[in-house]
Scaffold this motif. Structure first.
Motif, mmCIF file in Angstrom:
data_model
loop_
_atom_site.group_PDB
_atom_site.id
_atom_site.type_symbol
_atom_site.label_atom_id
_atom_site.label_comp_id
_atom_site.label_asym_id
_atom_site.label_seq_id
_atom_site.Cartn_x
_atom_site.Cartn_y
_atom_site.Cartn_z
ATOM 1 N N ALA A 5 47.288 -45.788 -28.392
ATOM 2 C CA ALA A 5 48.278 -44.733 -28.149
ATOM 3 C C ALA A 5 47.741 -43.368 -28.577
ATOM 4 O O ALA A 5 47.917 -42.371 -27.888
ATOM 5 C CB ALA A 5 49.564 -45.045 -28.901
ATOM 6 N N MET A 6 47.063 -43.362 -29.718
ATOM 7 C CA MET A 6 46.577 -42.085 -30.221
ATOM 8 C C MET A 6 45.418 -41.555 -29.403
ATOM 9 O O MET A 6 45.044 -40.396 -29.514
ATOM 10 C CB MET A 6 46.207 -42.207 -31.702
ATOM 11 N N TYR A 8 51.599 -47.108 -26.203
ATOM 12 C CA TYR A 8 52.485 -46.439 -27.147
ATOM 13 C C TYR A 8 53.931 -46.923 -26.980
ATOM 14 O O TYR A 8 54.621 -47.221 -27.955
ATOM 15 C CB TYR A 8 52.386 -44.929 -26.937
ATOM 16 N N LEU A 15 56.131 -48.787 -29.844
ATOM 17 C CA LEU A 15 57.447 -48.334 -30.303
ATOM 18 C C LEU A 15 58.510 -49.379 -30.003
ATOM 19 O O LEU A 15 59.447 -49.583 -30.790
ATOM 20 C CB LEU A 15 57.806 -46.997 -29.643
ATOM 21 N N LEU A 32 62.043 -43.136 -35.516
ATOM 22 C CA LEU A 32 61.083 -43.192 -34.406
ATOM 23 C C LEU A 32 60.438 -41.830 -34.162
ATOM 24 O O LEU A 32 59.230 -41.725 -33.943
ATOM 25 C CB LEU A 32 61.783 -43.681 -33.122
ATOM 26 N N ILE A 33 61.258 -40.786 -34.211
ATOM 27 C CA ILE A 33 60.714 -39.443 -33.986
ATOM 28 C C ILE A 33 59.749 -39.068 -35.110
ATOM 29 O O ILE A 33 58.703 -38.458 -34.866
ATOM 30 C CB ILE A 33 61.864 -38.410 -33.854
ATOM 31 N N HIS A 63 56.561 -40.711 -34.577
ATOM 32 C CA HIS A 63 55.856 -40.014 -33.501
ATOM 33 C C HIS A 63 55.169 -38.738 -34.000
ATOM 34 O O HIS A 63 53.981 -38.540 -33.771
ATOM 35 C CB HIS A 63 56.849 -39.676 -32.387
ATOM 36 N N LYS A 90 54.393 -37.826 -36.937
ATOM 37 C CA LYS A 90 53.476 -37.964 -38.076
ATOM 38 C C LYS A 90 52.433 -39.059 -37.853
ATOM 39 O O LYS A 90 51.773 -39.487 -38.795
ATOM 40 C CB LYS A 90 54.276 -38.259 -39.349
ATOM 41 N N ARG A 91 52.269 -39.535 -36.627
ATOM 42 C CA ARG A 91 51.374 -40.670 -36.410
ATOM 43 C C ARG A 91 49.924 -40.342 -36.747
ATOM 44 O O ARG A 91 49.146 -41.224 -37.090
ATOM 45 C CB ARG A 91 51.504 -41.211 -34.979
ATOM 46 N N HIS A 92 49.581 -39.058 -36.680
ATOM 47 C CA HIS A 92 48.199 -38.685 -37.019
ATOM 48 C C HIS A 92 47.911 -38.812 -38.520
ATOM 49 O O HIS A 92 46.769 -38.688 -38.932
ATOM 50 C CB HIS A 92 47.925 -37.251 -36.560
ATOM 51 N N THR A 93 48.951 -39.015 -39.345
ATOM 52 C CA THR A 93 48.702 -39.137 -40.793
ATOM 53 C C THR A 93 48.311 -40.567 -41.180
ATOM 54 O O THR A 93 47.992 -40.823 -42.330
ATOM 55 C CB THR A 93 49.924 -38.727 -41.643
ATOM 56 N N ASP A 113 45.772 -43.325 -41.548
ATOM 57 C CA ASP A 113 44.321 -43.445 -41.662
ATOM 58 C C ASP A 113 43.928 -44.715 -40.925
ATOM 59 O O ASP A 113 44.227 -45.820 -41.377
ATOM 60 C CB ASP A 113 43.937 -43.514 -43.149
ATOM 61 N N TRP A 153 51.626 -47.957 -44.146
ATOM 62 C CA TRP A 153 51.939 -46.601 -43.663
ATOM 63 C C TRP A 153 53.306 -46.586 -42.982
ATOM 64 O O TRP A 153 54.147 -45.729 -43.244
ATOM 65 C CB TRP A 153 50.845 -46.148 -42.684
ATOM 66 N N VAL A 177 56.674 -44.423 -44.106
ATOM 67 C CA VAL A 177 57.377 -43.471 -43.241
ATOM 68 C C VAL A 177 58.829 -43.904 -43.057
ATOM 69 O O VAL A 177 59.767 -43.105 -43.171
ATOM 70 C CB VAL A 177 56.673 -43.348 -41.868
#
Lengths: 211, 181
Positions: B15-16, B23, B27, B58-59, B62, B64-67, B69, B77, B81
């Motif tokens: 997804a990233m 993705y 979800l 969920l938002i 979405h 913060k998904r780049h945080t 690792d 993780w 969240v």
């Protein structure tokens, strides 16, 4: 909106997203502190005879102590950008704190009473506090703005750690300019200055690092 | 647990890299687990508010998904969240919630039953967007239009629609942002 629709919506927004790099934020913070402290030292000048006075342990400690704290705390601050990060090992702070208290006690015991607080003038205190806090603001702002990309579950703690790290880094740089070598003076006023920056970081973090 | 870890992290990594289908699947798998947690912990809220909380989480996942690792396990993780946003959402609605990690593990293990919750309509976030953003969000989410179709209808470029969509989601995340903490 139904939750399934929301999922469709979020999936439509699935542009590739670059992962977060805390190490890069750290490198940027070090660069900002070196730049700001370096510019200050270039303008104000390092103290005279730095190499000579640096042979005295209490003068070395004035630079080394905040530097060690900076190296210890910056990674703590950077780790806070991930939501699964817990609290740091606060107990490790006792070590530098013990050294600071030791220096203070040593100076108090060895200096004659009239010299202990001889340098505590309003002008000297204002200079020390004002400059450390002032020089810290830009690197701290930069660090916090970067940390906003993260997801800290304790924004106040994350901000306080950012402030503590930056305040210590700047204090280490500032110490090369400062001529107050009495530990009674610098333990108190560097300490207060760093705590002020920590407080600013905590308050700013509480506002800026929420998500 | 371990197969789920492997499956979910593979989906989120895809997804990233921009794979929208992976993705949506990710979800879709996460949502029933979230719903289980929120429902177990937030009985006082009532079903509609519960679903709003699910959407807020969920938002947050979405935006913060780049945080995450990618070299570390995904589930811790995801738990962090979820916990943060659920606690936060309940606090904002005037209730406190205690969310022990065991809940998360239980919800992951629980068999997902079919539930009517998914069909429930929540207007909480979309209703607070400006008209144009809400229009775009509705077209893409409710009517399942592609960004290209929406662009043609609103005489915007597809890129502009994507940007508007991205901003609208960011704004929805802002609305669901926590206070003091």
């Amino acid at each position: 909106m139904k939750t399934d629709d929301l999922i469709g919506l979020l999936a439509a927004d699935s542009v590739p997203s670059a992962p977060l790099h805390p190490a890069r934020i750290g490198a940027m913070t070090v660069a900002a502190i070196v730049a700001v402290a370096g510019l200050f030292l270039a303008l104000a000048g390092m103290r005279e005879g730095l190499a000579v006075v640096m042979q005295r342990p209490e003068v070395v400690a004035k630079t080394l102590l905040p530097l060690i704290l900076f190296v210890l705390v910056l990674p703590w601050a950077l780790r806070q950008v991930r939501p699964e990060a817990g609290a740091p090992h606060w107990g490790l702070l006792l070590l530098p704190l013990a050294v600071a208290v030791g220096l203070f006690a040593w100076a108090f015991a060895t200096l004659p009473p009239e010299q202990r607080f001889a340098e505590m003038m309003v002008s000297a205190i204002t200079e020390c506090l004002g400059l450390i806090v002032l020089l810290s603001l830009l690197p701290l702002g930069l660090l916090l703005s970067r940390m906003r990309q993260g997801a800290s579950v304790a924004p106040m703690r994350a901000g306080a750690l950012a402030g503590l790290a930056v305040g210590c880094g700047i204090a280490a740089g500032y110490s090369l300019f400062c001529t107050k070598d009495n530990p009674i003076f610098y333990v108190i006023w560097y300490g207060v200055a760093v705590l002020l920056v920590t407080g600013i970081g905590a308050l700013a973090g509480r506002r800026l690092l929420r998500w | 647990m371990t197969t789920r870890e492997a499956e979910w992290s593979a989906l989120l990594i895809a997804a990233m890299e921009g794979d929208g289908r992976a993705y949506a699947r990710f979800l879709g798998l996460v949502t029933p687990v979230l719903r289980g947690i929120v429902r177990a912990r937030g009985r006082v809220l009532g079903p509609e508010a519960q679903e709003d909380v699910v959407q807020e989480v969920l938002i947050a996942i979405h935006t913060k998904r780049h945080t995450w690792d990618q070299s570390a396990p995904l589930l811790p993780w995801l738990y962090a969240v979820t916990r943060h946003k659920v606690v936060d959402a309940f606090r904002r609605r005037g209730g406190a919630v205690h969310l022990p990690i065991e809940d998360f593990a239980d919800a992951l293990e629980a068999q997902v039953e079919g539930d009517g919750m998914a069909a429930r309509d929540s207007a909480a976030l979309i209703g607070r967007l400006d008209a144009r953003s809400a229009d775009i969000v509705r077209a893409v989410s409710l009517d399942g239009q592609s960004t290209a179709e929406v662009g043609a209808r609103l005489s915007m470029s597809e890129g502009a629609v994507r940007v508007a969509l991205h901003r609208a989601i960011r704004r929805m995340a802002e609305m669901a942002k926590g206070r003091d903490g």
